[in-house]
Design an enzyme around this catalytic site. Sequence first.
Site, PDB file in Angstrom:
ATOM      1  N   HIS A 104       0.825  -1.212   0.000  1.00  0.00           N
ATOM      2  CA  HIS A 104       0.000   0.000   0.000  1.00  0.00           C
ATOM      3  C   HIS A 104       0.859   1.263   0.000  1.00  0.00           C
ATOM      4  O   HIS A 104       1.745   1.421   0.845  1.00  0.00           O
ATOM      5  CB  HIS A 104      -0.905   0.026   1.241  1.00  0.00           C
ATOM      6  CG  HIS A 104      -1.973  -1.009   1.199  1.00  0.00           C
ATOM      7  ND1 HIS A 104      -2.896  -1.174   2.200  1.00  0.00           N
ATOM      8  CD2 HIS A 104      -2.282  -1.944   0.261  1.00  0.00           C
ATOM      9  CE1 HIS A 104      -3.723  -2.149   1.881  1.00  0.00           C
ATOM     10  NE2 HIS A 104      -3.357  -2.648   0.721  1.00  0.00           N
TER      11      HIS A 104
ATOM     12  N   TYR B  47      -9.119   4.588   8.142  1.00  0.00           N
ATOM     13  CA  TYR B  47      -9.242   4.870   9.578  1.00  0.00           C
ATOM     14  C   TYR B  47     -10.323   5.938   9.718  1.00  0.00           C
ATOM     15  O   TYR B  47     -10.168   7.038   9.180  1.00  0.00           O
ATOM     16  CB  TYR B  47      -7.932   5.434  10.140  1.00  0.00           C
ATOM     17  CG  TYR B  47      -6.800   4.429  10.269  1.00  0.00           C
ATOM     18  CD1 TYR B  47      -6.039   4.058   9.166  1.00  0.00           C
ATOM     19  CD2 TYR B  47      -6.475   3.874  11.509  1.00  0.00           C
ATOM     20  CE1 TYR B  47      -4.988   3.151   9.288  1.00  0.00           C
ATOM     21  CE2 TYR B  47      -5.421   2.973  11.641  1.00  0.00           C
ATOM     22  CZ  TYR B  47      -4.689   2.613  10.531  1.00  0.00           C
ATOM     23  OH  TYR B  47      -3.652   1.724  10.659  1.00  0.00           O
TER      24      TYR B  47
ATOM     25  N   PRO C  82      -3.322  -0.543  19.385  1.00  0.00           N
ATOM     26  CA  PRO C  82      -3.068  -0.989  18.002  1.00  0.00           C
ATOM     27  C   PRO C  82      -3.278   0.074  16.923  1.00  0.00           C
ATOM     28  O   PRO C  82      -2.955  -0.170  15.755  1.00  0.00           O
ATOM     29  CB  PRO C  82      -4.060  -2.145  17.812  1.00  0.00           C
ATOM     30  CG  PRO C  82      -5.125  -1.911  18.816  1.00  0.00           C
ATOM     31  CD  PRO C  82      -4.493  -1.212  19.981  1.00  0.00           C
TER      32      PRO C  82
ATOM     33  N   LYS D 279       1.824  -0.611  15.388  1.00  0.00           N
ATOM     34  CA  LYS D 279       3.250  -0.617  15.711  1.00  0.00           C
ATOM     35  C   LYS D 279       3.743  -1.850  16.490  1.00  0.00           C
ATOM     36  O   LYS D 279       4.953  -2.077  16.569  1.00  0.00           O
ATOM     37  CB  LYS D 279       3.604   0.636  16.536  1.00  0.00           C
ATOM     38  CG  LYS D 279       3.534   1.932  15.733  1.00  0.00           C
ATOM     39  CD  LYS D 279       4.731   2.058  14.793  1.00  0.00           C
ATOM     40  CE  LYS D 279       4.598   3.154  13.802  1.00  0.00           C
ATOM     41  NZ  LYS D 279       4.380   2.709  12.423  1.00  0.00           N
TER      42      LYS D 279
ATOM     43  N   TYR E 168       3.973   6.490  10.481  1.00  0.00           N
ATOM     44  CA  TYR E 168       3.149   5.337  10.099  1.00  0.00           C
ATOM     45  C   TYR E 168       3.970   4.313   9.315  1.00  0.00           C
ATOM     46  O   TYR E 168       3.874   3.106   9.558  1.00  0.00           O
ATOM     47  CB  TYR E 168       1.955   5.827   9.281  1.00  0.00           C
ATOM     48  CG  TYR E 168       0.894   4.779   9.046  1.00  0.00           C
ATOM     49  CD1 TYR E 168       0.007   4.410  10.049  1.00  0.00           C
ATOM     50  CD2 TYR E 168       0.769   4.167   7.805  1.00  0.00           C
ATOM     51  CE1 TYR E 168      -0.971   3.451   9.824  1.00  0.00           C
ATOM     52  CE2 TYR E 168      -0.205   3.204   7.568  1.00  0.00           C
ATOM     53  CZ  TYR E 168      -1.073   2.856   8.581  1.00  0.00           C
ATOM     54  OH  TYR E 168      -2.035   1.899   8.363  1.00  0.00           O
TER      55      TYR E 168
HETATM   56  P1  FAD Z   1       3.586 -12.456  21.059  1.00  0.00           P
HETATM   57  O1  FAD Z   1       3.131 -12.446  19.664  1.00  0.00           O
HETATM   58  O2  FAD Z   1       2.569 -12.255  22.147  1.00  0.00           O
HETATM   59  O3  FAD Z   1       4.337 -13.829  21.305  1.00  0.00           O
HETATM   60  C1  FAD Z   1       4.689 -14.288  22.584  1.00  0.00           C
HETATM   61  C2  FAD Z   1       4.701 -15.806  22.580  1.00  0.00           C
HETATM   62  O4  FAD Z   1       5.093 -16.271  23.863  1.00  0.00           O
HETATM   63  C3  FAD Z   1       3.315 -16.380  22.331  1.00  0.00           C
HETATM   64  O5  FAD Z   1       3.403 -17.385  21.341  1.00  0.00           O
HETATM   65  C4  FAD Z   1       2.892 -16.947  23.689  1.00  0.00           C
HETATM   66  O6  FAD Z   1       2.055 -18.075  23.558  1.00  0.00           O
HETATM   67  C5  FAD Z   1       4.241 -17.311  24.283  1.00  0.00           C
HETATM   68  N1  FAD Z   1       4.258 -17.367  25.752  1.00  0.00           N
HETATM   69  C6  FAD Z   1       3.517 -16.692  26.642  1.00  0.00           C
HETATM   70  N2  FAD Z   1       3.870 -17.010  27.901  1.00  0.00           N
HETATM   71  C7  FAD Z   1       4.883 -17.898  27.796  1.00  0.00           C
HETATM   72  C8  FAD Z   1       5.683 -18.592  28.750  1.00  0.00           C
HETATM   73  N3  FAD Z   1       5.522 -18.421  30.065  1.00  0.00           N
HETATM   74  N4  FAD Z   1       6.627 -19.418  28.294  1.00  0.00           N
HETATM   75  C9  FAD Z   1       6.834 -19.590  26.951  1.00  0.00           C
HETATM   76  N5  FAD Z   1       6.086 -18.959  26.007  1.00  0.00           N
HETATM   77  C10 FAD Z   1       5.138 -18.134  26.428  1.00  0.00           C
HETATM   78  N6  FAD Z   1       1.117  -4.875  15.639  1.00  0.00           N
HETATM   79  C11 FAD Z   1       1.551  -4.356  14.448  1.00  0.00           C
HETATM   80  O7  FAD Z   1       2.751  -4.134  14.271  1.00  0.00           O
HETATM   81  N7  FAD Z   1       0.687  -4.067  13.432  1.00  0.00           N
HETATM   82  C12 FAD Z   1      -0.642  -4.275  13.562  1.00  0.00           C
HETATM   83  O8  FAD Z   1      -1.375  -4.062  12.590  1.00  0.00           O
HETATM   84  C13 FAD Z   1      -1.141  -4.770  14.827  1.00  0.00           C
HETATM   85  N8  FAD Z   1      -2.447  -4.990  15.013  1.00  0.00           N
HETATM   86  C14 FAD Z   1      -2.869  -5.618  16.151  1.00  0.00           C
HETATM   87  C15 FAD Z   1      -4.208  -5.886  16.273  1.00  0.00           C
HETATM   88  C16 FAD Z   1      -4.668  -6.537  17.412  1.00  0.00           C
HETATM   89  C17 FAD Z   1      -6.137  -6.794  17.538  1.00  0.00           C
HETATM   90  C18 FAD Z   1      -3.755  -6.953  18.433  1.00  0.00           C
HETATM   91  C19 FAD Z   1      -4.216  -7.704  19.644  1.00  0.00           C
HETATM   92  C20 FAD Z   1      -2.411  -6.687  18.311  1.00  0.00           C
HETATM   93  C21 FAD Z   1      -1.965  -6.014  17.191  1.00  0.00           C
HETATM   94  N9  FAD Z   1      -0.611  -5.718  17.016  1.00  0.00           N
HETATM   95  C22 FAD Z   1      -0.190  -5.111  15.862  1.00  0.00           C
HETATM   96  C23 FAD Z   1       0.346  -6.077  18.064  1.00  0.00           C
HETATM   97  C24 FAD Z   1       1.110  -7.387  17.766  1.00  0.00           C
HETATM   98  O9  FAD Z   1       0.205  -8.439  17.560  1.00  0.00           O
HETATM   99  C25 FAD Z   1       2.076  -7.712  18.910  1.00  0.00           C
HETATM  100  O10 FAD Z   1       2.821  -6.566  19.220  1.00  0.00           O
HETATM  101  C26 FAD Z   1       3.013  -8.883  18.553  1.00  0.00           C
HETATM  102  O11 FAD Z   1       2.325 -10.093  18.655  1.00  0.00           O
HETATM  103  C27 FAD Z   1       4.242  -8.920  19.453  1.00  0.00           C
HETATM  104  O12 FAD Z   1       5.014 -10.045  19.167  1.00  0.00           O
HETATM  105  P2  FAD Z   1       5.818 -10.803  20.315  1.00  0.00           P
HETATM  106  O13 FAD Z   1       6.546 -11.918  19.642  1.00  0.00           O
HETATM  107  O14 FAD Z   1       6.578  -9.818  21.107  1.00  0.00           O
HETATM  108  O15 FAD Z   1       4.710 -11.356  21.308  1.00  0.00           O
HETATM  109  C1  DHB Z   2      -4.328  -3.785  11.185  1.00  0.00           C
HETATM  110  C2  DHB Z   2      -4.391  -3.551  12.537  1.00  0.00           C
HETATM  111  C3  DHB Z   2      -4.115  -2.298  13.018  1.00  0.00           C
HETATM  112  O1  DHB Z   2      -4.153  -2.047  14.330  1.00  0.00           O
HETATM  113  C4  DHB Z   2      -3.782  -1.264  12.159  1.00  0.00           C
HETATM  114  O2  DHB Z   2      -3.536  -0.030  12.650  1.00  0.00           O
HETATM  115  C5  DHB Z   2      -3.678  -1.506  10.803  1.00  0.00           C
HETATM  116  C6  DHB Z   2      -3.953  -2.781  10.316  1.00  0.00           C
HETATM  117  C7  DHB Z   2      -4.646  -5.123  10.647  1.00  0.00           C
HETATM  118  O3  DHB Z   2      -4.996  -6.001  11.461  1.00  0.00           O
HETATM  119  O4  DHB Z   2      -4.605  -5.310   9.425  1.00  0.00           O
END
Ligand code: FAD
Ligand code: DHB
Length: 394
Positions: A72, A200, A293, A297, A385
């Site tokens: 995009h 948005y 979210p 980021k 962004y």
């Molecule tokens: P996680 O993905 O949470 O991974 C952590 C892992 O550790 C998991 O697999 C979990 O099961 C495991 N775990 C937990 N406890 C333990 C334990 N005690 N021992 C071993 N393993 C364990 N971010 C963006 O950049 N862009 C977006 O568009 C965006 N949209 C989002 C929309 C929603 C609705 C949500 C909820 C989040 C969004 N995010 C977005 C945020 C993004 O999903 C997280 O920041 C991302 O998952 C972080 O990755 P991570 O590997 O740090 O943590």
């Molecule tokens: C998505 C989620 C977000 O929070 C955002 O700002 C943009 C895209 C997504 O899930 O595609």
Amino acid sequence: MRTQVGIIGAGPAGLLLAHLLHRAGIDSVVIETCSRTYVEERIRAGLLEQHAVDILTETGLGERLRREGMFHDGVELRFDGEGHRIDLHGLTGKRVTIYGQQEVVKDLIAARLAAGLPLLFEAEGIALSGLDDPRPRITYQSADAEHSVECDLIAGCDGFHGMCRGAIPPARLTTYDRVYPFAWLGILAAAPPAAHELIYARHERGFALATMRSPTLSRHYLQVAPEENIAAWSDDRIWAELHARMARHDGARQINEGPIRQRGITAMRSFVTEPMRHGRLFLAGDAAHIVPPTGAKGMNLAIADIRVLALAIEAFYAGRGEGLLDAYSTIALRRVWNAQRFSWWMTSLLHRFDHEDPFEHKVRVAELDYICRSPAGAMTLAENYVGLPLELPV
Ligand code: FAD
Ligand code: DHB
């Protein structure tokens, strides 16, 4: 068992660290509490910054991303019934990519397993010890046996609800926290996206976001009350609310309805832990910080942390001492706070606050108007962004 780097958590952060270390010839073991299916099917983030696409592509994980990713050049802000496009690529020379987090996770898991490297799912009772010693340990149970892994370093990549952050004595950490007075209801629907790019919308009924996962799968989010019960949201109510919040003055309908395949409610919070290191334990991604979210980021920050940490670990094993390991937290936190600021700003700008007075409402709409009309205003949004330049340790 003995390894160089013990990695807790198989989300984007933990898996990418294992991948980058392997390419640098450094051993690691990844230990995860959930099952592979659960981790691969958990629908979360969808938007990748350019630096995230670049690192995945440069390290051999770009094949499906190039084919299935949706690239995009702009994004739409919609308020007062009108849409305004921000030309991200024209302003910054960068674009953003829609490619689901679970797809990134699937690609990373497939690469790790194809290389025959240790990745353990469904581990229980994970605990850390000796974090101040040169040989810290991870203990866990699986298949009813007790295991112990001796490491040089441990990466805490276990997300916001993981245990690694809690393994650090509270007196050694400072935390910053803000809980927002709303949540997001997210749906995945088998229907073509509303538009080619993301929308948005700020509306008096609340924020709405129209995003996507593929040409036939839409993803939508609605601002709801933090205590909202998902059972109170029938399909009809969800569609009616999306149509209302996305409505344009010209009456054109944009949201395409289709069977809802998945739905859920996510709380919104800003949280930062400082520092992101204690002894031989390094926190990365959501284990150290979360953002609301709105600015997309979270996953991008997790990937940025890992790029900094992987280089620091490489320097450590290349005999360059602990200088870059010492610098990790400071470098990572600079980006984290910039992303916190941006996510908080986007959230405040686009959401409805229950006690917002008419003056505040007018000021927010004026700010949106400024962003859409002034190149300087548009640039403020665009450069954040698409992702600020990545600072890497040297
Ligand atoms: P996680 O993905 O949470 O991974 C952590 C892992 O550790 C998991 O697999 C979990 O099961 C495991 N775990 C937990 N406890 C333990 C334990 N005690 N021992 C071993 N393993 C364990 N971010 C963006 O950049 N862009 C977006 O568009 C965006 N949209 C989002 C929309 C929603 C609705 C949500 C909820 C989040 C969004 N995010 C977005 C945020 C993004 O999903 C997280 O920041 C991302 O998952 C972080 O990755 P991570 O590997 O740090 O943590
Ligand atoms: C998505 C989620 C977000 O929070 C955002 O700002 C943009 C895209 C997504 O899930 O595609």
